[in-house]
Design a protein around this motif. Structure first.
Motif, PDB file in Angstrom:
ATOM      1  N   LEU A  98     -10.709  32.577   9.300  1.00 49.39           N
ATOM      2  CA  LEU A  98     -11.514  31.602   8.556  1.00 49.39           C
ATOM      3  C   LEU A  98     -10.711  30.907   7.462  1.00 49.39           C
ATOM      4  O   LEU A  98     -10.773  29.693   7.321  1.00 49.39           O
ATOM      5  CB  LEU A  98     -12.725  32.289   7.930  1.00 49.39           C
ATOM      6  CG  LEU A  98     -13.892  32.598   8.867  1.00 49.39           C
ATOM      7  CD1 LEU A  98     -15.059  33.160   8.075  1.00 49.39           C
ATOM      8  CD2 LEU A  98     -14.322  31.337   9.621  1.00 49.39           C
ATOM      9  N   LEU A  99      -9.976  31.688   6.668  1.00 47.14           N
ATOM     10  CA  LEU A  99      -9.320  31.082   5.505  1.00 47.14           C
ATOM     11  C   LEU A  99      -7.953  30.500   5.824  1.00 47.14           C
ATOM     12  O   LEU A  99      -7.503  29.579   5.166  1.00 47.14           O
ATOM     13  CB  LEU A  99      -9.198  32.109   4.372  1.00 47.14           C
ATOM     14  CG  LEU A  99     -10.527  32.722   3.903  1.00 47.14           C
ATOM     15  CD1 LEU A  99     -10.292  33.711   2.774  1.00 47.14           C
ATOM     16  CD2 LEU A  99     -11.501  31.632   3.443  1.00 47.14           C
ATOM     17  N   LYS A 100      -7.263  31.085   6.833  1.00 50.87           N
ATOM     18  CA  LYS A 100      -5.916  30.601   7.125  1.00 50.87           C
ATOM     19  C   LYS A 100      -5.813  29.900   8.467  1.00 50.87           C
ATOM     20  O   LYS A 100      -4.769  29.369   8.804  1.00 50.87           O
ATOM     21  CB  LYS A 100      -4.920  31.770   7.123  1.00 50.87           C
ATOM     22  CG  LYS A 100      -4.894  32.565   5.827  1.00 50.87           C
ATOM     23  CD  LYS A 100      -3.816  33.618   5.901  1.00 50.87           C
ATOM     24  CE  LYS A 100      -3.862  34.554   4.714  1.00 50.87           C
ATOM     25  NZ  LYS A 100      -2.896  35.654   4.859  1.00 50.87           N
ATOM     26  N   GLY A 101      -6.883  29.980   9.251  1.00 50.78           N
ATOM     27  CA  GLY A 101      -6.860  29.349  10.562  1.00 50.78           C
ATOM     28  C   GLY A 101      -5.904  29.999  11.533  1.00 50.78           C
ATOM     29  O   GLY A 101      -5.399  29.366  12.448  1.00 50.78           O
ATOM     30  N   LEU A 102      -5.633  31.313  11.362  1.00 45.86           N
ATOM     31  CA  LEU A 102      -4.703  31.997  12.262  1.00 45.86           C
ATOM     32  C   LEU A 102      -5.340  32.222  13.635  1.00 45.86           C
ATOM     33  O   LEU A 102      -6.557  32.308  13.760  1.00 45.86           O
ATOM     34  CB  LEU A 102      -4.291  33.352  11.675  1.00 45.86           C
ATOM     35  CG  LEU A 102      -3.504  33.320  10.376  1.00 45.86           C
ATOM     36  CD1 LEU A 102      -3.142  34.720   9.952  1.00 45.86           C
ATOM     37  CD2 LEU A 102      -2.252  32.474  10.540  1.00 45.86           C
ATOM     38  N   GLY A 103      -4.498  32.349  14.660  1.00 36.31           N
ATOM     39  CA  GLY A 103      -4.998  32.536  16.019  1.00 36.31           C
ATOM     40  C   GLY A 103      -4.722  33.942  16.519  1.00 36.31           C
ATOM     41  O   GLY A 103      -4.211  34.797  15.786  1.00 36.31           O
ATOM     42  N   VAL A 104      -5.054  34.154  17.796  1.00 35.95           N
ATOM     43  CA  VAL A 104      -4.894  35.471  18.409  1.00 35.95           C
ATOM     44  C   VAL A 104      -3.439  35.938  18.331  1.00 35.95           C
ATOM     45  O   VAL A 104      -3.154  37.101  18.067  1.00 35.95           O
ATOM     46  CB  VAL A 104      -5.354  35.450  19.884  1.00 35.95           C
ATOM     47  CG1 VAL A 104      -5.095  36.789  20.553  1.00 35.95           C
ATOM     48  CG2 VAL A 104      -6.831  35.096  19.961  1.00 35.95           C
ATOM     49  N   SER A 105      -2.490  34.990  18.529  1.00 35.95           N
ATOM     50  CA  SER A 105      -1.084  35.389  18.571  1.00 35.95           C
ATOM     51  C   SER A 105      -0.608  35.908  17.216  1.00 35.95           C
ATOM     52  O   SER A 105       0.319  36.690  17.132  1.00 35.95           O
ATOM     53  CB  SER A 105      -0.227  34.212  19.022  1.00 35.95           C
ATOM     54  OG  SER A 105      -0.458  33.118  18.161  1.00 35.95           O
ATOM     55  N   ASP A 106      -1.268  35.458  16.130  1.00 34.88           N
ATOM     56  CA  ASP A 106      -0.882  35.938  14.804  1.00 34.88           C
ATOM     57  C   ASP A 106      -1.608  37.227  14.458  1.00 34.88           C
ATOM     58  O   ASP A 106      -1.099  38.071  13.736  1.00 34.88           O
ATOM     59  CB  ASP A 106      -1.244  34.896  13.739  1.00 34.88           C
ATOM     60  CG  ASP A 106      -0.602  33.557  14.026  1.00 34.88           C
ATOM     61  OD1 ASP A 106       0.599  33.552  14.341  1.00 34.88           O
ATOM     62  OD2 ASP A 106      -1.304  32.525  13.966  1.00 34.88           O
ATOM     63  N   LEU A 107      -2.824  37.349  14.934  1.00 39.72           N
ATOM     64  CA  LEU A 107      -3.682  38.447  14.481  1.00 39.72           C
ATOM     65  C   LEU A 107      -3.710  39.629  15.442  1.00 39.72           C
ATOM     66  O   LEU A 107      -4.523  40.535  15.300  1.00 39.72           O
ATOM     67  CB  LEU A 107      -5.111  37.924  14.261  1.00 39.72           C
ATOM     68  CG  LEU A 107      -5.255  36.973  13.070  1.00 39.72           C
ATOM     69  CD1 LEU A 107      -6.618  36.319  13.058  1.00 39.72           C
ATOM     70  CD2 LEU A 107      -5.016  37.723  11.769  1.00 39.72           C
ATOM     71  N   TRP A 108      -2.821  39.596  16.454  1.00 40.20           N
ATOM     72  CA  TRP A 108      -2.927  40.643  17.476  1.00 40.20           C
ATOM     73  C   TRP A 108      -2.817  42.069  16.949  1.00 40.20           C
ATOM     74  O   TRP A 108      -3.458  42.969  17.490  1.00 40.20           O
ATOM     75  CB  TRP A 108      -1.983  40.385  18.656  1.00 40.20           C
ATOM     76  CG  TRP A 108      -0.525  40.468  18.307  1.00 40.20           C
ATOM     77  CD1 TRP A 108       0.292  39.432  17.997  1.00 40.20           C
ATOM     78  CD2 TRP A 108       0.262  41.650  18.216  1.00 40.20           C
ATOM     79  NE1 TRP A 108       1.537  39.886  17.711  1.00 40.20           N
ATOM     80  CE2 TRP A 108       1.559  41.238  17.839  1.00 40.20           C
ATOM     81  CE3 TRP A 108       0.012  43.010  18.435  1.00 40.20           C
ATOM     82  CZ2 TRP A 108       2.596  42.152  17.657  1.00 40.20           C
ATOM     83  CZ3 TRP A 108       1.039  43.914  18.244  1.00 40.20           C
ATOM     84  CH2 TRP A 108       2.310  43.486  17.863  1.00 40.20           C
ATOM     85  N   PRO A 109      -2.031  42.339  15.871  1.00 43.33           N
ATOM     86  CA  PRO A 109      -1.994  43.748  15.430  1.00 43.33           C
ATOM     87  C   PRO A 109      -3.392  44.251  15.031  1.00 43.33           C
ATOM     88  O   PRO A 109      -3.785  45.350  15.390  1.00 43.33           O
ATOM     89  CB  PRO A 109      -1.060  43.720  14.228  1.00 43.33           C
ATOM     90  CG  PRO A 109      -0.242  42.484  14.402  1.00 43.33           C
ATOM     91  CD  PRO A 109      -1.137  41.496  15.066  1.00 43.33           C
ATOM     92  N   SER A 110      -4.141  43.417  14.316  1.00 47.83           N
ATOM     93  CA  SER A 110      -5.480  43.825  13.898  1.00 47.83           C
ATOM     94  C   SER A 110      -6.431  43.900  15.086  1.00 47.83           C
ATOM     95  O   SER A 110      -7.239  44.820  15.201  1.00 47.83           O
ATOM     96  CB  SER A 110      -6.038  42.845  12.872  1.00 47.83           C
ATOM     97  OG  SER A 110      -5.167  42.766  11.781  1.00 47.83           O
ATOM     98  N   LEU A 111      -6.336  42.902  15.981  1.00 45.97           N
ATOM     99  CA  LEU A 111      -7.204  42.913  17.166  1.00 45.97           C
ATOM    100  C   LEU A 111      -6.902  44.134  18.024  1.00 45.97           C
ATOM    101  O   LEU A 111      -7.809  44.799  18.534  1.00 45.97           O
ATOM    102  CB  LEU A 111      -7.011  41.624  17.977  1.00 45.97           C
ATOM    103  CG  LEU A 111      -7.527  40.354  17.288  1.00 45.97           C
ATOM    104  CD1 LEU A 111      -7.069  39.113  18.039  1.00 45.97           C
ATOM    105  CD2 LEU A 111      -9.045  40.380  17.195  1.00 45.97           C
ATOM    106  N   GLY A 112      -5.605  44.439  18.157  1.00 49.26           N
ATOM    107  CA  GLY A 112      -5.208  45.612  18.942  1.00 49.26           C
ATOM    108  C   GLY A 112      -5.771  46.889  18.341  1.00 49.26           C
ATOM    109  O   GLY A 112      -6.270  47.760  19.051  1.00 49.26           O
ATOM    110  N   ALA A 113      -5.714  46.988  17.006  1.00 49.79           N
ATOM    111  CA  ALA A 113      -6.246  48.178  16.348  1.00 49.79           C
ATOM    112  C   ALA A 113      -7.737  48.323  16.641  1.00 49.79           C
ATOM    113  O   ALA A 113      -8.237  49.424  16.899  1.00 49.79           O
ATOM    114  CB  ALA A 113      -6.011  48.092  14.841  1.00 49.79           C
ATOM    115  N   LEU A 114      -8.458  47.191  16.628  1.00 54.72           N
ATOM    116  CA  LEU A 114      -9.895  47.244  16.928  1.00 54.72           C
ATOM    117  C   LEU A 114     -10.133  47.716  18.357  1.00 54.72           C
ATOM    118  O   LEU A 114     -11.023  48.531  18.618  1.00 54.72           O
ATOM    119  CB  LEU A 114     -10.534  45.864  16.717  1.00 54.72           C
ATOM    120  CG  LEU A 114     -10.699  45.413  15.266  1.00 54.72           C
ATOM    121  CD1 LEU A 114     -11.237  43.989  15.202  1.00 54.72           C
ATOM    122  CD2 LEU A 114     -11.641  46.357  14.520  1.00 54.72           C
TER     123      LEU A 114
END
Ligand code: ADP
Ligand code: MG
Lengths: 377, 305
Positions: free
Chosen positions: A341-357
């Motif tokens: 929301l605040l930085k407009g990051l995508g899946v490729s940037d956020l994968w560590p957090s998504l993977g943890a989930l």
């Protein structure tokens, strides 16, 4: 062994959904809770985190640059964890959240100090969570006078007086006005979702035992995974309704910016909802009474609020607290929501957090299936 | 004859409580077997083991021709189990409860099956009423309807008529006999003597052990009990005086009359001799099932408890 039966899943799902809509408490929980919490937490919550990870780009190899860096380190607020070689590297470290601050000492720093020609250093702060950066930024105010006190002697002594030998330029990125609500409100999404979903589903199996209906249910051919899917599916809908409701309020009441990152956000929301539901189900296989189930969900909520980075900046917490925080799905969900929301990051940037989930979902489902008893023993 | 239930050596412990002890039971297909015994004697536990809800500590055998330990899943599909405590969803309507059952068993023609079931119950007009708001008798009939909907071959009923008025109980038993006439095998636990007499066979257990088995008449005959009945003024008040005398297994008032039983005729006659005169009239009678059950209960208490 035959596979899963859609009929049996539907049997449990329809029953569960009917029971859900028949309970007035449901509506109160789904809609009233977000409103109350948004209003309560809309206020700022402050902390004074130190040793925040910082990346530096030093383009000047003069003594003054080194002294300035030393002073920055000595302030106690900055922990230099990365030394970048290019501006791009520096930007990336900040964007992906590896560091809270990015500091640039430009090539002509020493030269300008010597000449008294408005030398500057640039400090970029990830202000998505303003309470994490506030005090550190304040500490920078005294930096110019202190940093070079020992260096500016002899012919340069005049530079030590007023005006200060250089200026610190602070750029607040992602949340330039340092509005705490921008940070708190997306965080609330995680807290409210887990509160409702874990609490509601933790009663699921326990209630069947307490009311005696489990005995009938176990006497039918329905399988554990079918019970779990059927029982949880209606709550996915509950979670999605709440999400839309909360994000709507966030935009309407607080004007929270939404920079995009919708793919990562949706994926994060789905994984987080699934994880919370599975956790609730797991608790309900452990608890003996509904009261116990309630207590367990409250117990789970404590670290989710305190150690996830929702209430206090994650980086400001001691190591042990960060370690616990890393095990809690809300922590990772917050990173996804704030990042998207605040930085407009995508899946490729956020994968560590998504993977943890994702790992959390899989582990909890496996544990729940292992705990679920198909007999009354 | 074929056996719907044929298990032997059944054992179950809860902690150090040995609740079911080396129990064997055979039930013929198509018959109604009454399961009797004092509270806590292991009836519910046994029924639960038969339908796979509890794992026996030991025991082998077949239910509906399937290994009852290994094929619990397949047995469940062909068995209807009505729990002692009402266990349908009280916050769902009558119709929704039946629809849930129809879905769980993947019954074809769900709507028709539910409607038929409602008609058979005579509840078409109240289909939207919440199950929790039904009276005790109706709850029991609904629970029965729910557990026969998937046309099971074996029906396990755990005290289905406890706390239900006599008229509702009679209707309930008419229904059970109708189902049995269609070929269903029924095991039903109960505390009511009149219901025991409505069963084809009886199994009496106490303290987790099988004490008597057979038809009502067989159980009575095998008990070896001799019973005298005394009638006349004050007969019922003699029970306490007689109960402790040697040779008297038990003495119990039956309305204004008194039943005195023992297994040794000579000793029993000696015991009642002092009162065998006017105004009391004494006759030897067939012991009733109740006489036999009370006797069995006393006996097992002396032996095991
Ligand atoms: N899940 C359980 N855990 C511990 N004890 C149990 C459990 N279920 C039943 N019991 C005990 O086993 C005994 C037999 O119970 P039950 O089979 O319900 O008897 P009945 O149905 O004949 O009244 C009782 O003493 C009861 O307290
Ligand atoms: Mg019982």
């Amino acid at each position: 062994m035959s596979g899963l039966s859609l009929n049996r899943i539907m049997a449990v799902l329809v029953k569960e959904f009917t029971q859900l809509t028949r309970d007035r408490l449901t509506y109160a929980l789904i809609l009233a809770m977000p409103i109350v919490q948004l209003l309560l937490f809309g206020y700022a919550i402050n902390g004074d985190p130190r040793n925040l990870p910082t990346a530096v780009l030093v383009q000047d190899n003069g003594t003054f640059a080194r002294s300035t860096l030393g002073a920055i380190r000595n302030s106690g607020y900055f922990d230099i964890t990365e030394v970048a070689r290019t501006t791009a590297e520096l930007d990336e470290a900040l964007a992906l959240g590896r560091v809270q601050f990015a500091i640039t000492i430009p090539a002509d720093f020493t030269r300008r100090v010597v000449r008294g020609d408005r030398a500057t250093i640039l400090v970029e702060a990830d202000a998505a969570d303003p309470s994490a950066t506030g005090n550190a930024v304040a500490a920078l105010a005294s930096l110019p006078r202190e940093a070079l006190r020992h260096d500016l002697t002899g012919p340069l002594a005049a530079r030590a007086g007023a005006p200060p030998p250089f200026e610190v330029v602070v750029h607040r990125r992602y949340n330039p006005e340092a509005v705490t609500a921008y940070n708190i409100v997306p965080g609330l999404l995680g807290v409210i979702l887990s509160m409702t979903l874990v609490m509601m589903t933790s009663l699921g199996v326990t209630r069947e035992y307490e009311r005696g209906t489990m005995e009938s249910l176990l006497a039918t051919p329905v399988r554990p995974l079918e019970v779990m899917i059927g029982k949880l599916a209606p709550y996915v809908l509950v979670g999605l309704i709440q999400t839309v409701f909360i994000l709507g309020l966030a935009k309407l009441l607080f004007g929270v910016p939404m920079q995009g990152g919708w793919g990562a956000l949706s994926l994060g929301i789905i994984l987080f909802i699934m994880g919370s539901l599975a956790l609730g189900f797991l608790l309900s296989t452990v608890a003996r009474t509904q009261l116990q189930a309630m207590q367990m969900s409250f117990f789970y909520m404590l670290p989710s609020i305190l150690l996830s980075g929702f209430m206090f900046p994650y980086r400001g917490m001691p190591d042990w607290a960060q370690a616990i925080g890393a095990l809690i799905p809300v922590t990772h969900f917050l990173r996804v929501v704030r990042g998207a929301l605040l930085k407009g990051l995508g899946v490729s940037d956020l994968w560590p957090s998504l993977g943890a989930l994702l790992v959390f979902v899989l582990v909890v489902v496996a544990l729940a299936m292992a705990r679920y008893r198909t007999t009354l023993d | 004859m074929t056996l719907a239930v044929d298990v032997s050596g059944l054992d179950k412990r809860f902690g150090d409580k040995h609740v079911v002890q080396n129990l064997s039971i055979q039930v013929e297909t198509g018959r109604i077997t009454g399961f009797l015994g004092p509270n806590g004697s292991g009836k519910t536990t046994t029924l639960r083991m038969l339908c796979g809800l509890l794992t026996p500590d030991s025991g082998e055998g077949e239910v509906l021709g399937l290994d009852f330990r290994r094929e619990a899943e397949r047995i469940k599909r062909q068995t209807g189990y009505m729990t002692q405590k009402f266990s349908l969803y009280e916050d769902l309507s009558i119709e929704e409860n039946l629809a849930f059952v129809a879905r769980v068993y993947s019954l074809p023609d769900r709507r028709r099956r539910v409607t038929e079931s409602l008609e058979r119950l005579g509840l078409e007009n109240r289909r939207r009423q919440l199950a929790g708001s039904l009276s005790g008798g109706w709850k029991q009939r609904l629970a029965l309807a729910a557990c026969v909907m998937h046309e099971p071959r074996l029906l396990l009923l755990d005290e289905p008529t406890a706390g239900v008025d006599p008229k509702a109980r009679r209707e309930f038993w008419d229904e059970i006999h109708a189902l049995s006439a269609e070929g269903l095998t029924v095991m039903v636990s109960t505390h009511y003597m009149d219901e025991a007499e409505r069963c084809h066979d009886i199994a009496y257990i106490a303290y987790g052990r099988m004490m008597a088995r057979g038809t009502g008449d067989e159980v009575i005959a095998r008990s070896g009990l001799v019973t005298f009945r005394a009638e006349g003024p004050g007969a019922d008040r003699l029970s306490r005086k007689l109960a402790d005398r040697p040779g008297v297994a038990m003495a119990a008032p039956f309305g204004s009359a008194l039943h005195v039983s023992g297994t040794d005729r000579a000793a029993l006659e000696a015991a009642i001799a002092p009162w065998r005169r006017d105004p009391l009239r004494w006759t030897q009678v067939e012991p009733t099932l109740e006489d036999v059950f009370i006797h069995l209960m006393n006996q097992s208490r002396d032996n095991f408890a």
